[in-house]
Design a protein around this motif. Structure first.
Motif, short mmCIF file in Angstrom:
data_model
loop_
_atom_site.label_atom_id
_atom_site.label_comp_id
_atom_site.label_asym_id
_atom_site.label_seq_id
_atom_site.Cartn_x
_atom_site.Cartn_y
_atom_site.Cartn_z
N GLU A 90 0.83 -1.20 0.00
CA GLU A 90 0.00 0.00 0.00
C GLU A 90 0.87 1.26 0.00
OE1 GLU A 90 -3.42 2.34 2.60
OE2 GLU A 90 -2.73 0.38 3.29
N ARG A 94 0.61 4.04 -2.82
CA ARG A 94 0.18 5.40 -2.47
C ARG A 94 1.25 6.42 -2.86
NH1 ARG A 94 -4.45 6.18 0.31
NH2 ARG A 94 -5.43 4.33 1.17
N GLN A 98 0.64 9.51 -5.42
CA GLN A 98 0.59 10.86 -4.86
C GLN A 98 1.85 11.70 -5.02
OE1 GLN A 98 -0.93 10.75 -0.82
NE2 GLN A 98 -2.33 9.10 -1.33
#
Length: 126
Positions: A90, A94, A98
């Motif tokens: 994760e 992420r 981002q």
């Protein structure tokens, strides 16, 4: 720009070399050297780093730092999380999603945290 590209550009400027002059000395095209400095090419190989050190008269500590920066300067990173925890996967995903919208301050804070975990990292402050 990559960490290696930023350092290479700074060293070239310190030595008063134009892009064209340095490229000629190393044996590459000015376009390649420019693309490398700006992070539009993959990380340089060890031979290229050695040529840069020879042309600039870089000594051992700086040469080691340049080699480490080169290793950390691939502009298109792949993170293999196979065998790691779901949280690690994760985190990698992420970050990939981002990073383009993160503020420089947030990037600096995250990088500082990672550097604290690896104090032997010669790129701190590079």
């Amino acid at each position: 720009m990559t960490p290696f590209g930023r350092r290479l550009r700074a060293l070239r400027a310190q030595h008063g070399l134009t892009l064209k002059a340095m490229a000629t000395e190393i044996g590459v095209s000015p376009a390649y050297l420019s693309a490398l400095e700006h992070g539009h090419r993959g990380r340089p190989n060890r031979r290229f780093v050695q040529q840069v050190c020879r042309v600039l008269g870089v000594q051992r500590d700086e040469a080691d730092k340049l080699a480490r920066l080169a290793a950390l300067s691939h502009p298109r990173v792949t993170v293999d999380t196979a065998g790691l925890t779901p949280e690690a996967t994760e985190l990698a995903n992420r970050l990939a999603e981002q990073i383009h919208t993160m503020s420089q301050d947030r990037i600096d804070r995250m990088l500082a945290e990672l550097r604290r975990e690896a104090p032997e990292d010669v790129t701190a402050g590079a």
